[in-house]
Design a protein around this motif. Sequence first.
Motif, PDB file in Angstrom:
ATOM      1  N   SER A 118      94.437 -31.563  40.541  1.00  0.00           N
ATOM      2  CA  SER A 118      93.219 -30.777  40.754  1.00  0.00           C
ATOM      3  C   SER A 118      93.493 -29.294  40.570  1.00  0.00           C
ATOM      4  N   LEU A 119      94.613 -28.809  41.107  1.00  0.00           N
ATOM      5  CA  LEU A 119      94.983 -27.417  40.884  1.00  0.00           C
ATOM      6  C   LEU A 119      95.168 -27.138  39.395  1.00  0.00           C
ATOM      7  N   PHE A 120      95.835 -28.062  38.717  1.00  0.00           N
ATOM      8  CA  PHE A 120      96.036 -27.942  37.274  1.00  0.00           C
ATOM      9  C   PHE A 120      94.694 -27.883  36.552  1.00  0.00           C
ATOM     10  N   MET A 121      93.748 -28.724  36.969  1.00  0.00           N
ATOM     11  CA  MET A 121      92.429 -28.756  36.332  1.00  0.00           C
ATOM     12  C   MET A 121      91.708 -27.426  36.490  1.00  0.00           C
ATOM     13  N   LEU A 125      90.598 -24.900  33.502  1.00  0.00           N
ATOM     14  CA  LEU A 125      89.204 -24.507  33.274  1.00  0.00           C
ATOM     15  C   LEU A 125      89.076 -23.001  33.098  1.00  0.00           C
ATOM     16  N   TYR A 126      89.799 -22.245  33.917  1.00  0.00           N
ATOM     17  CA  TYR A 126      89.744 -20.789  33.746  1.00  0.00           C
ATOM     18  C   TYR A 126      90.395 -20.366  32.429  1.00  0.00           C
ATOM     19  N   ALA A 190      91.481 -31.685  32.786  1.00  0.00           N
ATOM     20  CA  ALA A 190      92.388 -30.596  32.412  1.00  0.00           C
ATOM     21  C   ALA A 190      92.884 -30.770  30.986  1.00  0.00           C
ATOM     22  N   ALA A 191      93.302 -31.982  30.639  1.00  0.00           N
ATOM     23  CA  ALA A 191      93.792 -32.242  29.285  1.00  0.00           C
ATOM     24  C   ALA A 191      92.691 -31.982  28.255  1.00  0.00           C
ATOM     25  N   GLY A 359      83.845 -34.846  30.974  1.00  0.00           N
ATOM     26  CA  GLY A 359      83.950 -33.747  30.014  1.00  0.00           C
ATOM     27  C   GLY A 359      82.631 -33.201  29.533  1.00  0.00           C
ATOM     28  N   LEU A 360      81.531 -33.907  29.770  1.00  0.00           N
ATOM     29  CA  LEU A 360      80.227 -33.428  29.297  1.00  0.00           C
ATOM     30  C   LEU A 360      79.866 -32.079  29.900  1.00  0.00           C
TER      31      LEU A 360
END
Length: 555
Positions: A118-121, A125-126, A190-191, A359-360
Motif C-alpha cells: 500500500s505504501l508502494f502504491m 501514484l504520486y 502500483a505496477a 486501474g480505471l
Amino acid sequence: MHTLRSVEISRTEWRWVIVLSGLLVALTLLPYAWALASNQQTDDVQFMGILSNPKDGATYLSKIEQGRRGAWLFELRHTPEAHNGAGFNIFYIFLGHVARFTGLSNVLIFHLARVATSLFMFIALYQFGATVWVRLRPRRLFFALIAVGSGLGWLLLLFGSSEIAVDMNLPEAFPLFAAYTNPHFPLSIAALVLIASTYITVFRRGYLAEPSVDNGGLTVLLLSILLALIQPTALVPIGGALVLYVLIRYRLTHEFPVHELRWSSMLWLPALPFAVYDVAVLQFNDIMGEFNRQNQTPSPAPYLFLFGYGLLLLVAIPGLIRAVRRFERDGDQLMLLWFAVNVAGLYIPFNLQRRLALGLIIPLVYFAVRALEDYWFYKIPRDWRAPALIALIVFLVPSNIFNLGIPLYGAVVDKESGLDTGLLMESDYWNSLEWIDRQDTPNAVVLAAPTISLWVPAYTEERVVYGHEFETVPSEERLAQVEDWYLGRDCTTLLSDDLPFHVRYILWGPRERAFIDDNGPSDGPPGRCIDAIPNDRIQQKVDQGEVTIYDLGPA
C-alpha cells in the motif's frame, strides 16, 4: 535524438507524500487494532484476522499456508478432491515461504505485505502525477483525489437501496479500499501506474529512444511479468489501449510506428507466455478448468458504476471532452484510449468482468485534474475554489468511512453477524482446528458448516468438502451434499467409497446447528446423520467445548 526532462520531485514533496501515505495506511490498520483489542476482552470468540471480504481473505491465507508447508504450485484447498497444482497465486505462495522462513503467522505476513504494498502504491501514484505535471498543485490534486477517491455509493446506502455501488464493493477499483483489503490489489495498482508513467514519457513528442535498462524499458518488462503473475486481467485494458494507440499513430502519420511498437511490445511480449500457460492449465487441468468456469464475477449495472465514481466522473467530463476534441499526443491520447477500452471491457463477455475495474480510476482522475486545471478553475471564482475543493473531498470520503467501519461493526458490536459472515469463529471451533492440525494428517478432508470450512485450509493442512463458492469444485454439488448430510436428507453419499475423496473429520457444533436452521427443516432430528454413523467407523470422538470432532480414520 531528443530526450525529455527527468521527473523532478523535491525532498519536501517526498516528505509530504510519505507522511500522507503513512497516515492513509495507518487508517487501514485502525479497524484491525480495534477488532483485536475487542477480541482480547472475550474468550468465547476468535477474530479471524480479515475485516474486508473475509470470504476471499480466507482463501488468501490458505494460499499462504500452502507456501508455509513448502508448496510452490497452487491447489484449491477448499476442494476435497486431490488434483494437480498450477503456477497460479504465486504471490501468496511466496508470502507463505516468507512466513516459514521468518516464523511469523500467516495473518501477520498478510498484513505486513498489505502495509508494504500500500505504501508502494501511494508513492507510485504520486510518481505518476509528477510525470504528467511539472507544477506542484496538479500533482497534489491528482494524489489527493486518487488516494481517497470514492463515489456516492454511501448515498444509495443511506437511502436504503438494495443495490450496492462499486465504491462499496469493488475494492480493486479504489486505492484506499484496495489498501484495506489485501496486498495484491495495491501492488497491482502500483505496477499499473508505473507502467503508465513510462508510456506517458516515451510517447511524448521528440522522444525517440529505444527501450533499454536505464530509460524504463526493463521496468515495463518486469512490471508486465509481475502483473501476469499476480493480476493478469490488469494488463487487458492498458494492453488493449496500446494496440489502439499503435494503430491510430499509423493512421495519423501514414508511417509504420516503429517507436510505439517497440515500446508496446515491452508490455505485450513478456505477458504472452504466461497467458499461453494459463490457457493450457485451464484447458488440461480439469479441476482448475472447472474452477475458472464457476468463478463468475460479472460487472454490476452501469448506474452502479456511475454512482461508484460519482463526483470524480462529473469533474472529469470537461477533460474527457477536451481530450476527444483535441486528441493531443502528450498523454491525452493514451489515457483517453485506456479509459475507453477499460469502460468497454467491463461488459465484454468474460467471466472476470469486474476485475477489469482495477486501474480505471487512474485515467479517470487524470482527466479530472485536467478538467480542474483547464476548465473548472476558470469557471469557479477564485474565492470559491478552495471551498469547492474541500466540498469535493468531503463528498469523496464517506464511502471510505463506511468501507472501513461496516466490517468492524460485525467484529466488535454484532458478534452473531460476525460469526455468520466469517469475521469471527467460536473459540471451541478454533481449538478444534488446532487439534486437527496437531494430528499430522495432511490432505485429510473435513466436513463442517461452510462458515467453519472456509477457514480450515487457512490454518491447517486439511481440505474441506465445501468452503467457498468459487474455490470448491464442483461448488453446487458439494454444497448440496453438505446440506443433505446435515439436514439428514442423505446420510450415505459423503461417507461412500464411490466418491473421489474420503471424509475423515466431521464437526458438530453451534455453526452446524445454525446451518440447519438457515437451510430449512431437516428430515429428522438435528444430528440424525451423525447418529447414523456406524460405531466401527468412528476411530475417536473428541469434545472441544460445544464442538465435537468425529475422526473416522484414514481411508
